[in-house]
Design a protein around this motif. Structure first.
Motif, PDB file in Angstrom:
ATOM      1  N   ARG A 156       0.785  -1.176  -0.011  1.00  0.00           N
ATOM      2  CA  ARG A 156       0.086   0.390  -0.313  1.00  0.00           C
ATOM      3  C   ARG A 156       0.694   1.140  -0.051  1.00  0.00           C
ATOM      4  O   ARG A 156       1.746   1.359   0.628  1.00  0.00           O
ATOM      5  N   PRO A 157       0.014   2.578  -0.510  1.00  0.00           N
ATOM      6  CA  PRO A 157       1.062   3.404  -0.963  1.00  0.00           C
ATOM      7  C   PRO A 157       0.868   4.143   0.854  1.00  0.00           C
ATOM      8  O   PRO A 157       0.125   4.025   1.541  1.00  0.00           O
ATOM      9  N   HIS A 158       2.627   5.028   1.227  1.00  0.00           N
ATOM     10  CA  HIS A 158       2.414   5.590   3.029  1.00  0.00           C
ATOM     11  C   HIS A 158       2.699   6.438   2.752  1.00  0.00           C
ATOM     12  O   HIS A 158       3.198   7.455   1.698  1.00  0.00           O
ATOM     13  N   VAL A 159       2.642   7.334   4.146  1.00  0.00           N
ATOM     14  CA  VAL A 159       2.427   8.676   4.203  1.00  0.00           C
ATOM     15  C   VAL A 159       3.695   9.115   5.206  1.00  0.00           C
ATOM     16  O   VAL A 159       3.663   8.203   6.103  1.00  0.00           O
ATOM     17  N   LEU A 160       4.864   9.611   4.956  1.00  0.00           N
ATOM     18  CA  LEU A 160       5.812  10.325   5.979  1.00  0.00           C
ATOM     19  C   LEU A 160       5.738  11.570   6.368  1.00  0.00           C
ATOM     20  O   LEU A 160       5.175  11.964   5.882  1.00  0.00           O
ATOM     21  N   VAL A 161       5.714  11.624   8.283  1.00  0.00           N
ATOM     22  CA  VAL A 161       5.523  12.870   8.220  1.00  0.00           C
ATOM     23  C   VAL A 161       7.228  13.335   8.248  1.00  0.00           C
ATOM     24  O   VAL A 161       7.940  12.693   9.180  1.00  0.00           O
ATOM     25  N   ALA A 162       7.564  14.377   7.665  1.00  0.00           N
ATOM     26  CA  ALA A 162       8.893  14.996   7.551  1.00  0.00           C
ATOM     27  C   ALA A 162       8.430  16.520   7.989  1.00  0.00           C
ATOM     28  O   ALA A 162       8.505  16.360   7.119  1.00  0.00           O
TER      29      ALA A 162
ATOM     30  N   LEU B 228      -0.824   5.710   7.285  1.00  0.00           N
ATOM     31  CA  LEU B 228       0.136   6.160   7.779  1.00  0.00           C
ATOM     32  C   LEU B 228       0.787   5.614   8.884  1.00  0.00           C
ATOM     33  O   LEU B 228      -0.357   5.121   9.961  1.00  0.00           O
ATOM     34  N   THR B 229       2.130   5.696   9.438  1.00  0.00           N
ATOM     35  CA  THR B 229       2.635   5.261  10.730  1.00  0.00           C
ATOM     36  C   THR B 229       3.503   6.208  11.209  1.00  0.00           C
ATOM     37  O   THR B 229       4.656   6.833  11.206  1.00  0.00           O
ATOM     38  N   VAL B 230       2.953   6.047  13.156  1.00  0.00           N
ATOM     39  CA  VAL B 230       3.260   7.700  13.049  1.00  0.00           C
ATOM     40  C   VAL B 230       2.925   6.964  14.460  1.00  0.00           C
ATOM     41  O   VAL B 230       2.664   6.153  15.138  1.00  0.00           O
ATOM     42  N   ALA B 231       3.697   8.247  15.352  1.00  0.00           N
ATOM     43  CA  ALA B 231       3.969   7.919  17.278  1.00  0.00           C
ATOM     44  C   ALA B 231       2.380   7.483  17.489  1.00  0.00           C
ATOM     45  O   ALA B 231       1.722   8.241  17.326  1.00  0.00           O
ATOM     46  N   SER B 232       2.361   6.964  18.919  1.00  0.00           N
ATOM     47  CA  SER B 232       0.882   6.590  19.227  1.00  0.00           C
ATOM     48  C   SER B 232      -0.117   7.532  19.471  1.00  0.00           C
ATOM     49  O   SER B 232      -1.175   7.386  19.479  1.00  0.00           O
ATOM     50  N   ARG B 233       0.787   8.428  20.657  1.00  0.00           N
ATOM     51  CA  ARG B 233       0.295   9.605  21.163  1.00  0.00           C
ATOM     52  C   ARG B 233      -0.385  10.676  20.561  1.00  0.00           C
ATOM     53  O   ARG B 233      -0.896  11.687  20.180  1.00  0.00           O
TER      54      ARG B 233
ATOM     55  N   VAL C 128       4.972  13.080   1.700  1.00  0.00           N
ATOM     56  CA  VAL C 128       5.866  13.139   2.151  1.00  0.00           C
ATOM     57  C   VAL C 128       5.234  14.560   3.167  1.00  0.00           C
ATOM     58  O   VAL C 128       5.068  16.044   1.857  1.00  0.00           O
ATOM     59  N   LEU C 129       5.052  14.997   4.465  1.00  0.00           N
ATOM     60  CA  LEU C 129       4.398  16.576   4.136  1.00  0.00           C
ATOM     61  C   LEU C 129       4.824  16.267   5.899  1.00  0.00           C
ATOM     62  O   LEU C 129       5.185  15.702   6.794  1.00  0.00           O
ATOM     63  N   PRO C 130       5.525  17.479   6.243  1.00  0.00           N
ATOM     64  CA  PRO C 130       5.667  18.080   7.525  1.00  0.00           C
ATOM     65  C   PRO C 130       4.228  18.230   8.563  1.00  0.00           C
ATOM     66  O   PRO C 130       4.687  18.885   9.692  1.00  0.00           O
ATOM     67  N   TYR C 131       2.917  17.858   8.162  1.00  0.00           N
ATOM     68  CA  TYR C 131       2.484  18.346   9.310  1.00  0.00           C
ATOM     69  C   TYR C 131       1.107  16.925  10.020  1.00  0.00           C
ATOM     70  O   TYR C 131       0.853  16.216   8.952  1.00  0.00           O
TER      71      TYR C 131
END
Length: 314
Positions: free
Chosen positions: A194-200, A243-248, A225-228
């Motif tokens: 699947r396509p993924h989103v990266l926050v950076a 989207l895989t991110v920090a749980s909080r 890729v986006l910073p928000y």
């Protein structure tokens, strides 16, 4: 000692502001002085150090090599002097000060609301300036004295940067509920396909997730890729993005977005969220108090339960 008689503390404070701002007008604003007064002080400092200190370069000004050599020891000396004067007398309710803190919107979302309320209650004359930067930029800003404190993840920091752990975190995947099986999980091959989103903060920056996948001989396709952090969750609805991110990050995810979060089908390392500061600030009693306040504001944080569906999900 004879050399010290040629200069007073106010001139040293002005010198530090000039070196940090590299601009006479901005230094004047920082010092709450008029521009002519700062220009006059700069002329005195040039005479004392027998060096231009600031030189015109293009549309701005740049430090001379002599000024670059002065910035670090001057910052350290002023911090030590400030700590000496404040020792045993720090009172947050009486302190008039502005702290400059760098953090991502992840940290701002988790820590900042409680921190601001505590500041208004306990230190009403303390102001806070918040900026957003990559972890590399944060470390550089700490070293240059541009910020007082940084909140983030710093696996590799220079020896003059002090690190303090705030809380432990883990990664969670999120996707549109309609694109997931009823159990809300995906097998590894489907998750990778699947396509993924990266926050950076930078388009060319790597991530702990991709580094962990690489050690297992795996690769995912990062399609966005986006910073928000907040916007990253908002783009998921109606797409097949993951989207895989920090749980909080997901603690206050709106219930009407129809999203589901679940544990990634691949081992990803946990990480520690931290606060960092330069060792020159370590003995500053006001800074010590701020670090303790940030720690207190971080303690109540809890991670959301995984595999939870938003209201309205099938």
């Amino acid at each position: 000692m004879d050399d010290l008689r040629r200069i007073d503390l106010n001139l040293l404070l002005t010198l530090h502001a000039l070196l940090a701002e590299q601009h006479v007008t901005r230094a004047a604003v920082r010092l709450h002085k008029s521009q002519p007064a700062v220009s006059h002080a700069l002329a005195q400092l040039r005479d004392i150090f027998q060096d231009p200190l600031l030189m015109r370069r293009g549309a701005g000004m740049a430090l001379t090599p002599r000024a670059q050599d002065l910035l670090q020891p001057l910052s350290t000396a002023l911090q030590h002097l400030n700590a000496l004067l404040q020792e045993g007398s720090f009172d947050p309710r009486q302190t008039v000060r502005r702290f400059r803190v760098a953090m991502s919107d992840y940290a701002a979302h988790l820590v900042l609301p409680t921190l601001v309320r505590r500041l208004r209650d306990e230190a009403p004359c303390v102001d806070l300036g918040v900026c957003h930067a990559s972890r590399e930029a944060m470390l550089a800003q700490l070293a240059d004295g541009e910020i007082d404190l940084a909140l983030g993840v710093f696996p590799e920091a220079p020896g003059d940067i002090v690190i303090d752990a705030l809380f432990e975190e883990h990664f969670v995947s999120v996707a549109d509920s309609h694109t997931l099986p009823k159990r809300g999980r995906l097998p590894l091959d489907t998750w990778l396909a699947r396509p993924h989103v990266l926050v950076a903060t930078r388009l060319d920056s790597g991530s702990e997730i991709d580094a962990a996948l690489a050690t297992q001989g795996l690769h995912r396709h990062v399609a966005l890729v986006l910073p928000y952090w907040r916007a990253a969750t908002e783009v998921l609805a109606g797409t097949d993005f993951i989207l895989t991110v920090a749980s909080r990050t997901l603690e206050h995810l709106p219930h009407d977005q129809g999203l589901t979060w679940f544990m990634p089908p691949v081992p990803l390392p946990r990480f520690t969220f931290q606060q960092a500061w330069h060792q020159r600030r370590h003995a500053d009693s006001a800074h010590h108090w701020l670090r303790g306040l940030v720690m207190d504001c971080s303690r109540p944080l809890t991670a959301p339960q995984t595999n939870r569906r938003s209201k309205g999900s099938p």
